[in-house]
Write a protein that holds these residues in place. Structure first.
Motif, PDB file in Angstrom:
ATOM      1  N   THR A 223      49.063  21.084 128.603  1.00 23.86           N
ATOM      2  CA  THR A 223      50.276  20.534 127.995  1.00 23.86           C
ATOM      3  C   THR A 223      51.030  19.684 129.011  1.00 23.86           C
ATOM      4  O   THR A 223      50.801  19.769 130.216  1.00 23.86           O
ATOM      5  CB  THR A 223      51.177  21.647 127.476  1.00 23.86           C
ATOM      6  N   THR A 224      51.963  18.878 128.515  1.00 23.86           N
ATOM      7  CA  THR A 224      52.564  17.837 129.349  1.00 23.86           C
ATOM      8  C   THR A 224      54.072  17.712 129.135  1.00 23.86           C
ATOM      9  O   THR A 224      54.647  18.294 128.227  1.00 23.86           O
ATOM     10  CB  THR A 224      51.951  16.463 129.002  1.00 23.86           C
TER      11      THR A 224
ATOM     12  N   TYR B 211      41.689  16.155 128.659  1.00 23.36           N
ATOM     13  CA  TYR B 211      42.737  15.777 127.699  1.00 23.36           C
ATOM     14  C   TYR B 211      44.085  16.326 128.156  1.00 23.36           C
ATOM     15  O   TYR B 211      44.169  17.345 128.839  1.00 23.36           O
ATOM     16  CB  TYR B 211      42.410  16.283 126.293  1.00 23.36           C
ATOM     17  N   PHE B 212      45.134  15.624 127.756  1.00 24.09           N
ATOM     18  CA  PHE B 212      46.515  16.028 128.032  1.00 24.09           C
ATOM     19  C   PHE B 212      47.292  15.917 126.726  1.00 24.09           C
ATOM     20  O   PHE B 212      47.253  14.873 126.061  1.00 24.09           O
ATOM     21  CB  PHE B 212      47.137  15.143 129.114  1.00 24.09           C
TER      22      PHE B 212
ATOM     23  N   GLU C  23      52.708  11.728 128.112  1.00 24.57           N
ATOM     24  CA  GLU C  23      51.328  11.363 128.311  1.00 24.57           C
ATOM     25  C   GLU C  23      51.207   9.905 128.752  1.00 24.57           C
ATOM     26  O   GLU C  23      52.080   9.087 128.478  1.00 24.57           O
ATOM     27  CB  GLU C  23      50.515  11.566 127.016  1.00 24.57           C
TER      28      GLU C  23
ATOM     29  N   SER D  99      51.786  12.965 121.803  1.00 24.18           N
ATOM     30  CA  SER D  99      50.417  12.530 121.555  1.00 24.18           C
ATOM     31  C   SER D  99      49.431  13.457 122.253  1.00 24.18           C
ATOM     32  O   SER D  99      49.811  14.359 123.009  1.00 24.18           O
ATOM     33  CB  SER D  99      50.218  11.094 122.056  1.00 24.18           C
ATOM     34  N   VAL D 100      48.155  13.207 121.987  1.00 25.73           N
ATOM     35  CA  VAL D 100      47.054  13.815 122.739  1.00 25.73           C
ATOM     36  C   VAL D 100      46.206  12.675 123.271  1.00 25.73           C
ATOM     37  O   VAL D 100      45.757  11.820 122.490  1.00 25.73           O
ATOM     38  CB  VAL D 100      46.186  14.738 121.857  1.00 25.73           C
ATOM     39  N   VAL D 101      46.009  12.610 124.597  1.00 26.53           N
ATOM     40  CA  VAL D 101      45.195  11.553 125.191  1.00 26.53           C
ATOM     41  C   VAL D 101      43.947  12.181 125.797  1.00 26.53           C
ATOM     42  O   VAL D 101      43.983  13.289 126.330  1.00 26.53           O
ATOM     43  CB  VAL D 101      45.973  10.744 126.245  1.00 26.53           C
TER      44      VAL D 101
ATOM     45  N   ILE E 299      43.147   8.604 121.668  1.00 25.23           N
ATOM     46  CA  ILE E 299      44.540   9.031 121.542  1.00 25.23           C
ATOM     47  C   ILE E 299      44.786   9.494 120.113  1.00 25.23           C
ATOM     48  O   ILE E 299      44.297   8.879 119.151  1.00 25.23           O
ATOM     49  CB  ILE E 299      45.528   7.909 121.935  1.00 25.23           C
TER      50      ILE E 299
ATOM     51  N   PHE F  16      49.451  12.465 132.877  1.00 21.31           N
ATOM     52  CA  PHE F  16      50.523  13.223 132.233  1.00 21.31           C
ATOM     53  C   PHE F  16      51.678  13.425 133.203  1.00 21.31           C
ATOM     54  O   PHE F  16      51.534  13.285 134.420  1.00 21.31           O
ATOM     55  CB  PHE F  16      50.003  14.563 131.698  1.00 21.31           C
TER      56      PHE F  16
ATOM     57  N   ASP G 119      54.803   9.709 124.124  1.00 12.48           N
ATOM     58  CA  ASP G 119      55.271  11.068 123.840  1.00 12.48           C
ATOM     59  C   ASP G 119      54.632  11.553 122.546  1.00 12.48           C
ATOM     60  O   ASP G 119      54.253  10.766 121.678  1.00 12.48           O
ATOM     61  CB  ASP G 119      56.798  11.098 123.712  1.00 12.48           C
TER      62      ASP G 119
ATOM     63  N   ALA H 100      50.866  16.751 124.319  1.00 13.31           N
ATOM     64  CA  ALA H 100      52.277  17.110 124.201  1.00 13.31           C
ATOM     65  C   ALA H 100      52.398  18.466 123.517  1.00 13.31           C
ATOM     66  O   ALA H 100      51.709  18.734 122.528  1.00 13.31           O
ATOM     67  CB  ALA H 100      53.017  16.058 123.390  1.00 13.31           C
TER      68      ALA H 100
END
Length: 376
Positions: free
Chosen positions: A58-59, A29-30, A62, A72-74, A7, A346, A70, A32
């Motif tokens: 994009t989301t 990956y997902f 997450e 973030s990148v997961v 993350i 997401f 919110d 924001a």
């Protein structure tokens, strides 16, 4: 099979959990929108996982583990012992291309050992129904098809997908999973309550709804929303429509969410088709029922093999309605699937999964959809 998760947040940078044992077979990956430049995300993941296939979008929020996050990148990286994957992507410039692109993705992934296809699509330029139909027409009937439409929070302005490249708008991508060693589970349930009388869709074109009971659809919808109508299309996430064939039973219902409006034609644009002659009915959320629906989805998706990756695709409308209680739907999924499941997901503009009652793969809105992946 091994699973490593990451993350990224602006405060802490990258944090890593799980264990790695060899080269990654796939990286998902997902992210924001605006959290981190798309090119930088790709560079970071290439540095971590080399030339492994990388797929993301994009989301509207997450999910990692039992938490909703919110901005973030997961990330989840998978390493299979015997199974394999393949990724493919196409660019979409017009909704009319949705069916052909769905078919092209499936054809590119076709193979005798194909077990499942997971799709990530731009969320504002696609007709999700047509995309799914095109894919299903080009794969064997026993192939599980799931996925979701990328999000942009409540803004509905621009979504993006990446497939071995930086995320960009108008992209549709898919990953195929191959091998008899794989166990694939899936579940999809909503939990929304219907209210008001059923109305007949009297004029529509694909995913554009013009009239209900012979009346301009947007006018009728605004009357129901009252003051909430000022926030369209975002406020429509709180009041989706259920649709079903005129003579269909309750098990054949699907939920549709508005992704845009046209004041001049007094029409509403949905994530999937709104067939003329179908019955439509307004819906509203019940917190307890929504959480229960997430739990039912987890029960349906549970697999015996461990460890497993659980990919959660839930609707942005559920997140906006439930507010701070949104974590409850992820927590119940974590409880049902147990400690051997690694959760990531997401909040989307549409969910792709077999129907919870009919088992027919469809585009859904306002559901919690879960895909579980493990290797025996």
């Amino acid at each position: 099979m091994w699973i490593e998760q990451r993350i990224w947040t602006a405060r802490d940078g990258w944090s890593v959990s799980g264990s790695r044992d060899g080269a990654a077979s796939l990286v998902l990956y997902f992210a924001a929108p605006g959290s981190r430049p798309a090119e930088t995300i790709l560079t970071d993941l290439r540095q971590a996982y080399g030339d492994a296939p990388i797929l993301g979008c994009t989301t509207g929020g997450e999910i990692l583990g039992p938490e909703v996050i919110d901005d973030s990148v997961v990330v989840s990286a998978l390493g299979f012992a015997r199974a394999s994957v393949r990724v493919t992507a196409h660019d979409l410039s017009d909704m009319s291309q949705s069916r052909d692109i769905g078919a092209a993705l499936a054809q590119a992934l076709a193979g005798p050992e194909l077990r499942a296809v997971f799709i990530l699509s731009d969320g504002t330029r696609v007709n999700g129904d047509s995309l799914v139909a095109g894919c299903l027409g080009a794969v064997a009937s026993d192939v599980v098809v799931t996925g979701g439409l990328a999000g942009d929070g409540p803004r509905f302005q621009s979504t993006a997908v990446g497939c071995d490249d930086a995320m960009r708008p108008g992209r549709v991508a898919a990953v195929g999973f191959y091998g008899e060693s794989l166990s694939i589970g899936h579940g999809s349930f909503g939990g929304w309550d219907e209210f008001g009388p059923p109305r007949t869709i009297t004029r529509s074109a694909g995913n554009v709804l013009y009239e209900l009971d012979g009346e301009p659809a947007l006018d009728l919808y605004k009357r129901y929303l009252g003051d909430e109508a000022q926030g369209l299309p975002g406020s429509a996430l709180l009041f989706p429509l259920s649709i079903r064939p005129m003579k269909g039973d309750a098990g054949g219902e699907v939920v549709r969410t508005i992704v845009g409006i046209d004041e001049e034609s007094k029409s509403m644009i949905f994530a999937g088709d709104m067939p003329t002659g179908h019955l439509a009915r307004l819906m509203r959320g019940n917190f307890d029922n929504l959480v229960d629906g997430a739990g039912r989805a987890a029960e349906a998706a549970a697999v015996v093999a461990a460890p497993c990756l659980a990919l959660l695709v839930s609707c942005i409308g559920r997140k906006l309605l439930m507010g701070q209680r949104i974590a409850e739907e992820v927590e119940i999924v974590a409880d049902v699937l147990g400690r051997t499941a690694s959760l990531m997901g997401f909040y989307s503009y549409g969910e792709i999964s077999p129907h919870g009652f009919t088992s027919k793969c469809e585009l859904h809105n306002q559901t919690m959809t879960i895909t579980t992946i493990s290797e025996r």
